[in-house]
Design an enzyme around this catalytic site. Structure first.
Site, PDB file in Angstrom:
ATOM      1  CD  GLN A   1      31.937  15.383  21.859  1.00 21.68           C
ATOM      2  OE1 GLN A   1      32.898  14.729  21.907  1.00 21.68           O
ATOM      3  NE2 GLN A   1      32.064  16.499  21.103  1.00 21.68           N
TER       4      GLN A   1
ATOM      5  CB  SER B   1      27.647  22.242  22.291  1.00 21.72           C
ATOM      6  OG  SER B   1      28.962  22.081  21.912  1.00 21.72           O
TER       7      SER B   1
ATOM      8  CB  SER C   1      27.502  14.822  15.029  1.00 22.00           C
ATOM      9  OG  SER C   1      27.926  16.102  14.646  1.00 22.00           O
TER      10      SER C   1
ATOM     11  CD  GLU D   1      37.869  15.787  17.698  1.00 22.47           C
ATOM     12  OE1 GLU D   1      37.219  15.904  16.878  1.00 22.47           O
ATOM     13  OE2 GLU D   1      37.872  16.560  18.727  1.00 22.47           O
TER      14      GLU D   1
ATOM     15  CB  SER E   1      34.973  29.002  16.895  1.00 17.84           C
ATOM     16  OG  SER E   1      35.526  29.882  17.637  1.00 17.84           O
TER      17      SER E   1
END
Lengths: 410, 379
Positions: free
Chosen positions: A119, A122, A154, A237, A378
């Site tokens: 993905q 960010s 990731s 998710e 976050s």
């Protein structure tokens, strides 16, 4: 209100348990090929992409069945599927927003792990404020040209393909000029550099794009609608990991109790120490509360209701718990908690069954626990979401919102 | 797996909430601070007529035969409204003990009266020690004269000053668990009641002394020396029930805080705009929703006789005790100076939650209980 598992679910769990007892790999999975082979074995058994529609190779499985499989995998510490992001996010995104051509080109290869996905959302200056991203996609007539940088990707180094958010219009408010692409990671002009983490491991990467290429038919949805698509994507998710997360902690806690029976403190064993008992007791109480919350989410999903922003509550709870729990473990273990190598076997965590290949050291998990309160929104972002979307508190004054208001008004 | 209330349960909850919103106003709650009885006899009668006092009692005894989930829902509403009443003492403690361990004659004698509101019962449990095990029970009961003679002191007996009968846990044997439960007529000779004043002025209580109090044989609840298992079961139920009241108090505090954060302006903005306040409110919701899960999982486990019912009760009491103190306390902080005033209602909720925090085992006690089940699993 009935919080018991149905006979159907109990029978299903028994079948799944038996399968894993018979098929769990005996040895550690070392290479990517070995992990792919395990993934395919899971797929053949019907335990991969369970929630996908049957027409795309899934099982149309109920959320409870998916949760039970995940839970049983956690119970025996089974190695995970190799294409987690592809299965949980990319596939469902393509199923919901993709063209028929995209579906036939990509879905099967996600399912059998022929193509591994990452993905690319960010950026160094667009994490919590994701819409501030700058990586750009320019229309070159027959293709899109990508220039820019992504970070915290990731598994970037094993990925064949990536889902990419890039700016396609520089002249509109930031949320409105973003598009959602599928990009081939195996092409010139893409530089993937693993980032070494606080744990010493490298799970994620930074990715640099220099005149990289995206084919015209690899845009998902309409141009400049990437932000809305990403919002639904992140929603896929939800509900995953409601039971297995608890089981994983429970195994760790049981191991901790074992360790505390031999670890000495103040002239007695740690398990006899009142302060230690309170820490473990608190960890257990908070874990059980997490289990009830998980069942509550599953109950909603079973009725076909999607948990809305309330899923932020679960995210906030488990990620903060992860930090607290490992902090208590470190306090209990004292100097033994600091040891990454040479840990007395008696005081190490026993999660490295060989099957998962995970090195069972609590210190690593402690360091790792600084991740979940940062990634996937976050804790502070979750609190904003809960405050504004669940409790209805007024939105924060933000300069970007003022800009949008000015543009709309002007 | 269904974590939602049934429509019948929702209807019950709504009825209780509407009633208490109407009758149990802030003004009424405050009027009970200095009231000698500390509850409204008229409301008590209406609650009985609505079936709430006999909610969990068998239908043979005029009860509704409902379970812990419904009881917890009612208690949550009572916590929300800070209802001043002997409900917990009479129904949740004494009534439950009789329903659990009483014989037919005792059930016939007491449960109907408790359910109809004509009889108020309470429970004498704690003495000098603040612990909840059998070792802390030393009030002596000696057999003689066709019954037992009780000597000793019970502290923290809820609404003892208005109770007609008290279930008293007394020591009848030197064995650690040698406890017997007695139904003691509060008008018996030798029973003396001295009121104490709680921080929560709506949770009235008294010390009750027993000086050569004669209790007839037929007033033994359950078996002689067999009281501890009954008390232990009751402790789990009481822990869940107390958690339900605390949940009600903290949810109400949170709602008031969120409403306030939307309208109270400072630095030219509603304070809810600021992350310092918004994050505090978000933390409150996490605590309240987590508490909700804990209370109702434990309530269901009690009602269903689930294998983890006792663990779930300890989890609920430990978690909600901490969470409600935090939520109600943070609500005071969020309101600033006004939250600290007597005129404003927030302290009512805080004090109700605080009243239940140590009762039936505080968080330390229940964390210890939870750990023991984990230890047993890993032996």
């Amino acid at each position: 209100m009935d919080l018991s598992f149905t006979q159907e679910d109990i029978a299903f769990r028994a079948r799944v348990r038996k399968w894993f007892e018979e098929n769990l790999p005996k040895d550690e999975l070392k290479s990517l090929d070995e992990r792919v082979a395990w993934h395919r074995k899971l797929y053949a058994a019907g335990y991969v992409g369970m929630g996908w529609p049957k027409e795309y190779g899934g099982q149309d499985a109920r959320p409870m069945e998916q949760a039970i499989v995940q839970d049983e995998m956690a119970r025996v510490n089974a190695p995970s599927t190799v294409n987690g992001l592809g299965l949980s996010i990319v596939g469902p995104t393509i199923i919901h927003h993709g063209t028929p051509e995209q579906k036939s080109r990509f879905l099967r290869k996600i399912m059998n792990a022929e193509e591994i996905w990452c993905q690319l959302f960010s950026e160094p200056n667009a994490g919590s404020d994701l819409a501030a991203l700058k990586c750009r996609a320019d229309d070159k007539g027959d293709h899109w040209e990508i220039n820019g940088q992504k970070v915290w990707t990731s598994g970037g180094f094993i990925a064949d393909w990536g889902i990419l958010l890039a700016r396609t219009d520089q002249n509109v408010p930031k949320h409105q000029g973003i598009s959602f692409f599928l990009i081939n990671m195996r092409q010139p002009g893409i530089d993937v550099r693993p980032l070494k983490q606080i744990t010493g491991g490298s799970e994620f990467c930074e990715v640099f794009f220099t005149k990289s290429r995206v084919e015209k038919d690899h845009l998902i949805g309409k141009l400049n609608q990437g932000w809305q698509i990403a919002q639904t994507t992140l929603g896929f998710e939800r509900g995953a990991g409601t039971l297995n997360r608890v089981t994983t902690y429970l195994m760790s806690l049981r191991r901790l109790v074992d360790v505390c029976r031999s670890l000495k403190v103040n002239g007695h064993t740690a398990i006899e120490d009142a302060a230690v008992r309170q820490k473990i007791g608190r960890a257990y109480v908070e874990l059980e509360v997490m289990r009830y919350a998980g069942l509550r989410i599953l109950s909603r999903l079973e009725k076909g209701q999607r948990p809305g922003p309330e899923s932020s509550i679960a995210k906030l709870y488990y990620s903060e718990y992860d930090k607290r729990y490992h902090h208590w473990v470190m306090e209990i273990l004292g100097p033994y908690g600091n040891l990454l190598e040479g840990t007395p076997a008696a005081y190490a965590e026993e999660t490295g069954s060989g099957a998962s290949g995970r090195h069972g050291v609590w210190g690593v998990d402690f360091l790792q626990s600084f991740g979940p309160t940062i990634y996937a929104g976050s804790s502070q972002i979750q609190k904003n979401i809960i405050g504004e979307r669940v409790l209805g508190l007024p939105k924060e004054v933000r300069t970007d919102r003022i800009e949008i208001a000015k543009q709309k008004g002007g | 797996m269904d974590f939602d209330f049934t429509s019948d349960q929702v209807m019950l909850r709504n009825t209780v909430r509407e009633y208490l919103t109407d009758k149990c106003t802030s003004q009424f709650v405050r009027s009970m601070f200095d009231d000698q009885a500390g509850y409204s006899k008229a409301m008590w009668k209406e609650m009985a007529d609505n079936g709430w006092l006999g909610l969990t009692f068998p239908e043979d005894n005029g009860g509704l035969g409902l379970g812990q989930v419904e009881l917890s829902m009612i208690l949550e509403e009572m916590g929300r409204a800070v209802l001043p009443s002997p409900y917990f003492a009479s129904v949740v403690l004494a009534g439950a003990a009789i329903a659990d361990a009483g014989d037919k004659a005792q059930k016939d004698k007491y449960l109907g009266g408790i359910g109809s509101g004509e009889l108020i019962a309470t429970m004498g449990w704690l003495e000098d020690a603040t612990s909840w095990g059998p070792g802390a029970i030393n009030l002596k009961a000696e057999s003689g004269g066709g019954g037992f003679v009780l000597n000793g002191l019970k502290r923290f007996v809820p609404f003892a000053h208005v109770a007609d009968v008290a279930i008293v846990a007394a020591r009848t044997s030197s064995k650690p668990d040698g406890i017997t439960l007695f139904a003691v007529d509060m008008k018996s000779q030798g029973v003396a009641t001295t009121p104490v004043t709680n921080m929560d002025l709506t949770s009235k209580a008294a010390e009750v002394s027993f000086s050569n109090v004669r209790v007839p044989e037929e007033n033994v609840i359950g078996d002689v020396d067999g009281g501890w298992p009954v008390l232990k079961r009751l402790l789990d139920k009481a822990a869940v029930s107390a958690a339900a009241e605390m949940l009600g108090a903290s949810r109400k505090s949170m709602e008031m805080s969120v409403d306030y954060a939307k309208v109270r302006e400072t630095f030219g903005q509603p304070i809810g705009t600021f992350q310092a306040i918004k994050h505090m409110a978000a933390d409150m919701l996490v605590e309240v929703e987590s508490s909700h899960g804990a209370v109702y999982y434990a309530s269901w486990a009690q009602a269903a006789g689930a294998p983890d019912a006792s663990l779930a009760a300890s989890v609920a009491k430990a978690y909600v005790g901490d969470a409600s103190r935090k939520v109600c306390g943070d609500s005071i902080q969020l309101h600033g100076g006004i939250g600290f005033t007597w005129e404003f209602d927030l302290h009512l909720y805080f004090k109700r939650a605080k009243y239940y925090e140590p009762m039936f085992g505080d968080a330390d006690y229940h964390r210890e209980q939870a750990l023991r089940t984990l230890e047993a699993e890993t032996k």
